[in-house]
Design an enzyme around this catalytic site. Structure first.
Site: not given
Length: 361
Positions: A315, A311-312, A324
Site C-alpha cells: 500500500h 499486503h500492507e 483495495d
C-alpha cells in the site's frame, strides 16, 4: 480522528450542490455549506446516497462513511492536479452480510465528512471533488439481481463534481495516526514497536515479518526467473492474462516490497482494536498498524500474518501504491479475469500471489 457523522435524509439546498445517477442504481449527491474555506477551517462535505432502484439495495459500508472514512471515497483535484488519498488502507476479511447496509427503494442516507485530514489541501486554489467508488463487491444481490448488481458494482457510484476555494496553510496537512498508542515501545532486531505491544505481540509481529520476507523473496525470484511466463498458472490466477508490461509491473512491485521488508526502518503498532487484520497510511512508510484479526491468523498460508504484512507494505506510495479493489481469494480471482490492470492495483492480489496457497507453479 472523527471523519463522519450520520444524518437523516433532508432536502438539500446549500450553496454548493451536485448530484449524479446511473440509469439505475444508487445516486450520489454532494453538498457543501460554503464556497470558500480559510486556512483555519475544516473542509466539510455532506454525502447523500439514494436508492433509485425499485427494490432494496445492500451497499458495502466500507465504501460509504457509515463507520467513518475507511477507503478513498472521493476524487479530489486542485488547479487540475489530482490529490492522493492520505487516509488509512485496511486489510479485511472478505465481506459478509454484516458488512452491508440496506437501503429500501427511495431511501437515502447522508454523512458529513471532513476532507482536509484525508486529502492534501496544503495548496491554495480552487478544488474539485466528486464521490467516486467502485468494487466488484460493492453490492450484495437480492435473489435474481446478481448479474445486474455485479454490473452496477463495477460501474460504481459516482457524483458530479463540486468546486470550492481553499486558502491553505503553507506547511501542508498530515494525517494523524488513528488510534492511540504514542509510546515508542522499544526496538527489537532493528524493528520498532509502538501502541503498547506486549512481549507476545512483538514476537508474533516478528514471526509475521520473517514469513513476509520469505514470501516476498519467493515471489520476486519467481517473477525474475520464470522461463515460461505466458503459461504461469500462479501469475494468471492472481494477475490475469499475461502480457510483458503487466509482468514487469508485478516484478517491480515485488522488488520494492522485498527491499522494503529487508532494508527499511519498519514499525509495528499494536493499538488497533478493529476486527480487521491491519492498516497503514500510504504516505507514512513504514509503519503498520496490526489489528485483532492479525493475532489469530496463521503465520503463513492464506490470509496469514506474513501475507498481511506483504499486503500492507504494498500500500505504501513509495512501494507499489496499491488500493483495495476487492477482498478475499474469490474476489481476487474474479478481478484477475475481468480486469488484470486493476488486479495489479489490488493489495490482496499481491498477498495471495506471495502466499501461494494452494501451491501453484
Amino acid at each position: 480522528m472523527k471523519h463522519s457523522k450520520l444524518f437523516s435524509a433532508l432536502a438539500l439546498g446549500s450553496v454548493i450542490f451536485s448530484t449524479s445517477a446511473l440509469a439505475d442504481g444508487i445516486r450520489a449527491s454532494l453538498e457543501m455549506s460554503q464556497q470558500d474555506f480559510k486556512a483555519s477551517e475544516d473542509v466539510m462535505v455532506k454525502v447523500t446516497l439514494t436508492n433509485d432502484e425499485n427494490v432494496p439495495v445492500k451497499i458495502l459500508k466500507w465504501y460509504t462513511a457509515a463507520d467513518g472514512v475507511e477507503e478513498s471515497l472521493f476524487k479530489v483535484s486542485v488547479n487540475g492536479s489530482e490529490k492522493h488519498y492520505l487516509g488509512a488502507h485496511y486489510k479485511r476479511p472478505a465481506p459478509g452480510k454484516q458488512d452491508y447496509i440496506k437501503l429500501k427503494s427511495g431511501e437515502s442516507v447522508s454523512y458529513e465528512v471532513e476532507l482536509s485530514s484525508l486529502y492534501d489541501m496544503s495548496e491554495t486554489g480552487t478544488y474539485e471533488i466528486s464521490y467516486d467508488v467502485s468494487s466488484m463487491q460493492l453490492f450484495a444481490p437480492n435473489p435474481g439481481q446478481e448479474k445486474k448488481l455485479a454490473r452496477l458494482g463495477i460501474d460504481g457510484i459516482h457524483s458530479d463534481s463540486v468546486s470550492f476555494y481553499v486558502e491553505a496553510k503553507g506547511s501542508g496537512n498530515t494525517v494523524k495516526p488513528g488510534t492511540g498508542g504514542g509510546d515508542t515501545g522499544g526496538t527489537v532486531n532493528g524493528v520498532s514497536f509502538s501502541g503498547r505491544c506486549s512481549n507476545s505481540q512483538q514476537t508474533q509481529a516478528l514471526q509475521g515479518l520473517d514469513a513476509a520476507r520469505v514470501m516476498a523473496a519467493d515471489a520476486k525470484n519467481y517473477l525474475h526467473t520464470n522461463s515460461s511466463p505466458a503459461s504461469s498458472v500462479r501469475y494468471n490466477t492472481w494477475f490475469g492474462a499475461y502480457n510483458s508490461s503487466r509482468w514487469n509491473t508485478a516484478t517491480t512491485h515485488f522488488d520494492k516490497i522485498d527491499s522494503a521488508l529487508n532494508n527499511e526502518p519498519l514499525t509495528f503498532d499494536c493499538s488497533c482494536k478493529k476486527s480487521y487484520y491491519a492498516y497503514v497510511y500510504p504516505n507514512q512508510p513504514y509503519k503498520i498498524y496490526l489489528c485483532n484479526a492479525y493475532w489469530t491468523a496463521p503465520v503463513s498460508g492464506t490470509d496469514s500474518k506474513g501475507g498481511t504484512i506483504v499486503h500492507e507494505t504494498s500500500h505504501f506510495d513509495v512501494v507499489a501504491g496499491t488500493d483495495d479493489v476487492v477482498y478475499g481469494q474469490s474476489g481476487a480471482k474474479s478481478l484477475a479475469i475481468s480486469n488484470p490492470d486493476q488486479a495489479l492495483n489490488n493489495a490482496d492480489s499481491h498477498e495471495y500471489f506471495a502466499e501461494n496457497t494452494p501451491f501453484q507453479n
